[in-house]
Scaffold this motif. Structure first.
Motif, mmCIF file in Angstrom:
data_model
loop_
_atom_site.group_PDB
_atom_site.id
_atom_site.type_symbol
_atom_site.label_atom_id
_atom_site.label_comp_id
_atom_site.label_asym_id
_atom_site.label_seq_id
_atom_site.Cartn_x
_atom_site.Cartn_y
_atom_site.Cartn_z
ATOM 1 N N VAL A 345 9.840 -6.196 1.492
ATOM 2 C CA VAL A 345 9.237 -4.980 0.954
ATOM 3 C C VAL A 345 10.104 -4.534 -0.209
ATOM 4 C CG1 VAL A 345 8.412 -2.656 1.463
ATOM 5 C CG2 VAL A 345 8.517 -4.370 3.280
ATOM 6 N N ASP A 346 9.486 -4.278 -1.358
ATOM 7 C CA ASP A 346 10.249 -4.028 -2.585
ATOM 8 C C ASP A 346 10.076 -2.602 -3.103
ATOM 9 O OD1 ASP A 346 9.490 -7.284 -3.571
ATOM 10 O OD2 ASP A 346 11.508 -6.545 -3.299
ATOM 11 N N ASP A 347 11.180 -1.983 -3.434
ATOM 12 C CA ASP A 347 11.210 -0.781 -4.271
ATOM 13 C C ASP A 347 10.147 0.258 -3.940
ATOM 14 O OD1 ASP A 347 13.307 -1.856 -5.651
ATOM 15 O OD2 ASP A 347 12.042 -2.805 -7.143
ATOM 16 N N ILE A 348 10.289 0.932 -2.831
ATOM 17 C CA ILE A 348 9.390 2.053 -2.537
ATOM 18 C C ILE A 348 9.914 3.254 -3.309
ATOM 19 C CG2 ILE A 348 8.414 3.527 -0.761
ATOM 20 C CD1 ILE A 348 8.734 1.319 1.218
ATOM 21 N N MET A 349 9.323 3.499 -4.451
ATOM 22 C CA MET A 349 9.752 4.589 -5.324
ATOM 23 C C MET A 349 8.831 5.791 -5.127
ATOM 24 S SD MET A 349 11.884 5.543 -7.756
ATOM 25 C CE MET A 349 12.473 4.064 -8.592
ATOM 26 N N PHE A 350 9.418 6.945 -4.830
ATOM 27 C CA PHE A 350 8.648 8.177 -4.653
ATOM 28 C C PHE A 350 8.544 8.880 -6.004
ATOM 29 C CE2 PHE A 350 10.037 7.023 -0.500
ATOM 30 C CZ PHE A 350 9.041 7.461 0.363
ATOM 31 N N GLN A 351 7.397 8.703 -6.657
ATOM 32 C CA GLN A 351 7.225 9.210 -8.016
ATOM 33 C C GLN A 351 6.869 10.683 -8.060
ATOM 34 O OE1 GLN A 351 4.664 6.702 -10.392
ATOM 35 N NE2 GLN A 351 5.401 4.829 -9.429
ATOM 36 N N ARG A 352 6.129 11.158 -7.067
ATOM 37 C CA ARG A 352 5.768 12.577 -7.012
ATOM 38 C C ARG A 352 5.453 12.950 -5.561
ATOM 39 N NH1 ARG A 352 2.470 14.312 -10.642
ATOM 40 N NH2 ARG A 352 2.515 12.484 -12.000
ATOM 41 N N PRO A 353 5.661 14.209 -5.177
ATOM 42 C CA PRO A 353 5.365 14.625 -3.801
ATOM 43 C C PRO A 353 3.868 14.705 -3.551
ATOM 44 C CG PRO A 353 6.028 16.513 -5.119
ATOM 45 C CD PRO A 353 6.231 15.303 -5.987
ATOM 46 N N VAL A 354 3.499 14.622 -2.283
ATOM 47 C CA VAL A 354 2.100 14.743 -1.869
ATOM 48 C C VAL A 354 1.942 16.082 -1.162
ATOM 49 C CG1 VAL A 354 0.244 13.754 -0.481
ATOM 50 C CG2 VAL A 354 1.872 12.246 -1.639
ATOM 51 N N GLU A 355 1.070 16.915 -1.687
ATOM 52 C CA GLU A 355 0.908 18.265 -1.165
ATOM 53 C C GLU A 355 0.015 18.278 0.074
ATOM 54 O OE1 GLU A 355 2.603 20.695 -2.344
ATOM 55 O OE2 GLU A 355 3.311 19.833 -4.229
ATOM 56 N N ILE A 356 0.231 19.288 0.929
ATOM 57 C CA ILE A 356 -0.637 19.492 2.074
ATOM 58 C C ILE A 356 -2.064 19.772 1.572
ATOM 59 C CG2 ILE A 356 -1.071 20.897 4.119
ATOM 60 C CD1 ILE A 356 1.488 19.293 4.252
ATOM 61 N N GLY A 357 -3.042 19.132 2.184
ATOM 62 C CA GLY A 357 -4.433 19.326 1.797
ATOM 63 C C GLY A 357 -4.938 18.332 0.772
ATOM 64 N N ALA A 358 -4.030 17.516 0.222
ATOM 65 C CA ALA A 358 -4.446 16.537 -0.786
ATOM 66 C C ALA A 358 -5.224 15.396 -0.128
ATOM 67 C CB ALA A 358 -3.231 15.983 -1.518
ATOM 68 N N LEU A 359 -6.034 14.738 -0.938
ATOM 69 C CA LEU A 359 -6.698 13.507 -0.512
ATOM 70 C C LEU A 359 -5.830 12.341 -0.979
ATOM 71 C CD1 LEU A 359 -10.453 14.248 -1.376
ATOM 72 C CD2 LEU A 359 -9.261 14.544 0.805
ATOM 73 N N LEU A 360 -5.306 11.581 -0.044
ATOM 74 C CA LEU A 360 -4.426 10.464 -0.348
ATOM 75 C C LEU A 360 -5.238 9.178 -0.333
ATOM 76 C CD1 LEU A 360 -1.473 9.441 -0.783
ATOM 77 C CD2 LEU A 360 -1.374 9.128 1.698
ATOM 78 N N LEU A 361 -5.302 8.510 -1.465
ATOM 79 C CA LEU A 361 -6.065 7.275 -1.606
ATOM 80 C C LEU A 361 -5.108 6.093 -1.665
ATOM 81 C CD1 LEU A 361 -8.508 8.518 -4.398
ATOM 82 C CD2 LEU A 361 -8.855 8.582 -1.920
ATOM 83 N N LEU A 362 -5.289 5.128 -0.776
ATOM 84 C CA LEU A 362 -4.457 3.938 -0.706
ATOM 85 C C LEU A 362 -5.291 2.715 -1.040
ATOM 86 C CD1 LEU A 362 -2.618 4.739 2.647
ATOM 87 C CD2 LEU A 362 -1.627 4.866 0.372
ATOM 88 N N SER A 363 -4.775 1.872 -1.910
ATOM 89 C CA SER A 363 -5.479 0.651 -2.304
ATOM 90 C C SER A 363 -4.528 -0.530 -2.191
ATOM 91 C CB SER A 363 -6.007 0.771 -3.741
ATOM 92 O OG SER A 363 -6.650 -0.421 -4.139
ATOM 93 N N ALA A 364 -4.857 -1.492 -1.316
ATOM 94 C CA ALA A 364 -4.029 -2.672 -1.106
ATOM 95 C C ALA A 364 -4.692 -3.874 -1.766
ATOM 96 C CB ALA A 364 -3.831 -2.930 0.384
ATOM 97 N N GLN A 365 -3.927 -4.636 -2.520
ATOM 98 C CA GLN A 365 -4.446 -5.764 -3.297
ATOM 99 C C GLN A 365 -3.567 -6.996 -3.099
ATOM 100 O OE1 GLN A 365 -7.054 -6.117 -6.221
ATOM 101 N NE2 GLN A 365 -6.566 -8.047 -5.207
ATOM 102 N N VAL A 366 -4.179 -8.129 -2.747
ATOM 103 C CA VAL A 366 -3.450 -9.396 -2.770
ATOM 104 C C VAL A 366 -3.243 -9.762 -4.231
ATOM 105 C CG1 VAL A 366 -3.455 -11.835 -2.153
ATOM 106 C CG2 VAL A 366 -4.463 -10.160 -0.593
ATOM 107 N N CYS A 367 -2.006 -9.896 -4.675
ATOM 108 C CA CYS A 367 -1.754 -10.137 -6.092
ATOM 109 C C CYS A 367 -1.049 -11.458 -6.374
ATOM 110 C CB CYS A 367 -0.967 -8.978 -6.709
ATOM 111 S SG CYS A 367 0.588 -8.615 -5.884
ATOM 112 N N TYR A 368 -0.552 -12.132 -5.330
ATOM 113 C CA TYR A 368 0.072 -13.437 -5.542
ATOM 114 C C TYR A 368 0.128 -14.168 -4.214
ATOM 115 C CZ TYR A 368 3.415 -17.059 -6.880
ATOM 116 O OH TYR A 368 4.016 -18.268 -7.122
ATOM 117 N N THR A 369 -0.077 -15.479 -4.250
ATOM 118 C CA THR A 369 0.040 -16.304 -3.051
ATOM 119 C C THR A 369 0.769 -17.591 -3.394
ATOM 120 O OG1 THR A 369 -2.131 -17.316 -3.484
ATOM 121 C CG2 THR A 369 -2.073 -15.432 -1.976
ATOM 122 N N GLU A 370 1.463 -18.134 -2.403
ATOM 123 C CA GLU A 370 2.134 -19.421 -2.563
ATOM 124 C C GLU A 370 2.299 -20.043 -1.182
ATOM 125 O OE1 GLU A 370 6.460 -20.965 -4.093
ATOM 126 O OE2 GLU A 370 5.370 -19.577 -5.398
#
Length: 444
Positions: A345-370
């Motif tokens: 797991v690489d570099d979990i950077m917290f760029q901005r806080p998430v406020e109470i009541g916000a809608l949190l959208l998560l998008s997971a993408q396969v970006c490389y395979t070997e």
């Protein structure tokens, strides 16, 4: 780089198997600072944090509690030199997660495979890291700290065991290992009880930042003074970690063009997907045993309820990490067609806080395979229904290993090609670290 390495993986390729074995042999033993320190129950970590900042356990009282913190501005140091220096042992903490001796705790941590949910461990590490930093910066003039300490980055986690047992007690230990002007690096260790003795499970490195009582501006923290050559080496590695993070960010594909080698890789992928019957730039054909990148993604939505708030009444960072990890795992499971095992797991950077009541959208993408490796990128953003704006909060990079070889992921657009190269960079860095760890442990 935040790297999780399992010591034994079913059906692992020879390179990874050798590298993971070498990491187990070279696992870093935490410094012994336990004398005079009583362990804290895991359930008491959050309550201690609330007491330190004066946070209320009731959501209805949070506005008043945060308003009272404004008066703590007078306790802030004008310069770092005004604060007393600390030792690494000053911030040392032990926390017990008694899964064996308190069976009622197991349901929260248990997964369907009868092992501990790693997402829950991420949550506990996040809370512990903050408490360690508050212990380092303890203000003797007040029971409440004037600092707002938040997680800035999960830098690295090294895992030396594949299975975390749900019926054996766990112990977390940790201390501040490096200090800047307003930031602190925290090293934590997790051990599990087997046959009457605790054995290592993982090492973790987090980076925390200190801000003023209202969490608006940076605030100075106490300097760290080493007491031994071992501690001097720990401080030196902390400085090197900072330099590495800056270098990695500078070379980002969002700032610089791909290298010549990377451009060749993308062009070869493009040529390999051209339709030989038409020889047109617009006509693309998917190669055998491959999947278009656009067809390898999963999405999720979280409504940010007050239940998941932290001591500053924003959404708890550990909760964000857990949800992203679980979506990434599900994406790897769907793509590979079998149970995936996390490798990095690489570099979990917290760029901005998430406020109470916000809608949190998560998008997971396969970006490389070997071969049987799957690189997943999870993008986290919040949606403001009033302004109709989307703002990025986190980017997560997960490397999983499937039990069998997986289809090749193929980018189609330029944007997807950049995701592909970024995923390849993270994967290559992970494999490089495994090889370097192997050389270190096998050197005479």
């Amino acid at each position: 780089m935040l790297v999780l390495r399992c010591c034994t993986l079913w059906k692992a390729p020879s390179l990874l198997a050798r590298a993971l074995t070498s990491m187990t042999n070279g696992f870093q033993s935490p410094p012994d600072m336990s004398e005079g320190h009583l362990p804290i129950h895991v359930n008491n970590v959050r309550s201690r944090l609330r007491a330190i900042v004066g946070a209320s356990t009731n959501w209805s009282d949070h506005v008043q509690a945060m308003h009272e913190r404004k008066d703590l501005h007078v306790l802030l140091a004008k310069q770092q030199e005004d604060l007393p220096s600390r030792k690494m042992s000053d911030s040392y903490i032990e926390v017990i997660l008694p899964l064996g001796s308190e069976p009622e705790l197991r349901e929260k941590y248990l997964n369907v495979h009868n092992s501990v949910r790693f997402g829950r461990i991420l949550e506990d590490l996040d809370s512990l890291g903050v408490l360690i930093c508050y212990t380092h910066t303890m203000h003797e003039a007040s029971q409440r700290s004037p600092l707002s300490i938040v997680t800035a980055l999960v830098d690295k986690i090294d895992l030396c065991k594949k299975i975390i047992y749900p019926d054996c007690d766990i112990k977390f230990t940790g201390n501040v290992s490096w200090v800047g002007k307003t930031s602190m690096e925290v090293k934590m260790h997790m051990l599990q009880l087997h046959d009457g003795a605790y054995s290592p499970v993982l090492d973790a490195t987090f980076v925390m930042v200190a801000r003023d009582p209202e969490n608006k501006r940076p605030a100075f923290v106490n300097r760290l003074i080493p007491e031994s050559p071992e501690e001097e080496e720990i401080l030196r590695k902390g400085e090197l970690n900072k330099i590495r993070r800056v270098d990695f960010s500078t070379a980002s594909l969002l700032k610089m063009a791909p290298t010549a080698e990377e451009r060749t890789i993308i062009h070869n992928i493009f040529l390999n997907t051209l339709d030989t019957r038409t020889v047109s730039f617009r006509s693309r054909v998917l190669p055998p045993n491959s999947i278009w990148m656009e067809d390898a993604k999963l999405k999720g939505l979280e409504i940010c309820h007050p239940e998941k708030r932290n001591i500053f009444n924003r959404i708890f960072g550990g909760f964000l990490m857990r949800k992203a990890f679980e979506l990434g795992w599900a994406t790897a499971c769907s793509y590979g067609g079998s149970r995936p095992y996390v490798v990095a797991v690489d570099d979990i950077m917290f760029q901005r806080p998430v406020e109470i009541g916000a809608l949190l959208l998560l998008s997971a993408q396969v970006c490389y395979t070997e071969k049987n490796y799957i690189q997943i990128r999870v993008h986290s953003e919040v949606y403001d229904s009033d302004s109709r704006e989307h703002k990025t909060t986190n980017i997560f990079h997960f490397t999983f290993m499937s039990e069998r070889e997986v289809p090749q992921i193929v980018p189609k657009t330029y944007g997807e090609s950049m995701l592909y190269l970024d995923g390849k960079r993270h994967f290559s860095a992970t494999m490089k670290e495994t090889r370097e760890a192997e050389k270190t442990t096998t050197a005479p």
